[in-house]
Design an enzyme around this catalytic site. Sequence first.
Site, mmCIF file in Angstrom:
data_model
loop_
_atom_site.group_PDB
_atom_site.id
_atom_site.type_symbol
_atom_site.label_atom_id
_atom_site.label_comp_id
_atom_site.label_asym_id
_atom_site.label_seq_id
_atom_site.Cartn_x
_atom_site.Cartn_y
_atom_site.Cartn_z
ATOM 1 N NE ARG A 297 1.742 9.021 3.394
ATOM 2 C CZ ARG A 297 0.479 9.008 2.938
ATOM 3 N NH1 ARG A 297 -0.518 8.601 3.730
ATOM 4 N NH2 ARG A 297 0.214 9.404 1.703
ATOM 5 C CE LYS B 184 -3.822 5.098 5.942
ATOM 6 N NZ LYS B 184 -2.684 4.162 5.874
#
Length: 277
Positions: free
Chosen positions: A259, A225
């Site tokens: 995740r 991210k």
Amino acid sequence: MKAHIHKTINVNGRLLELSTPVVMGILNVTPDSFYAGSRVQTEADIARRADVITEEGGTIIDVGACSTRPGAVMADEKEEAERVRMALKAVRKVQPDAIISLDTFRPNVAQMAVEEYGVAIINDISGGNDRYGTDEKQDGVPGMFELVARLGVAYVLTSLRSTLQEVLLDFSHNMQMLQDIGAKDIILDPGFGFGKTIIQNYDILNGMDILSETEMPVLVGVSRKSMIYKQLGITPEESQNGTTVLNTVALMKGADILRVHDVREAMQAVKLCTHLQ
């Protein structure tokens, strides 16, 4: 590593043990996810990705069919449902017993996936806002909350709030609402990258061990991210090492589920961190 409280979640009638953290592998069937390496769109590619997640040690396959990255053109419900059906059919063909999570904020799509394909976990990045992506406000009990309570599936509750204190208050309010209508197996996701600046993301990561006090499983999704690649001045494609660093920090802070895009590397972090208890 922070000592793990004994936690389990019910997945299709069997208990998934979280005394040792588990890895959720990302399977994106969108053409525009922020990390190009995660996009798979043909049935053959989807099946191959499902096999890789399992072979590398992933416990959960997280299927997503509607990109929610900043600036993305959001697929409508019909398009998302068609993608989900195609993906789940392909996954079930090669991994019939896999624990599947569906990344969606739409109750109708979630219901179809649970009833037709045995999806065990709904991963809702909207925090229960069925009108996510619009300017409309959510009134009353969200339809997604009612759905997961009625179907008895596990639910990833995400917070879009900006600070740790706001995240905790948000979780407290929504957990109470979910429990009041009979929902169980709630998993908390602080929502890294959603409604937060890079600094706020790190502040929450630094203090997230307090989430263990809720005694709910905690999911962390930081894989590739912007809090990694923007901070380091690199690209998502170059962010695997940074992801492993932050996944390790998350494990030390009490994460129960990671995740990730890169399952093998996350599994290595889990295996090494368990020796630090």
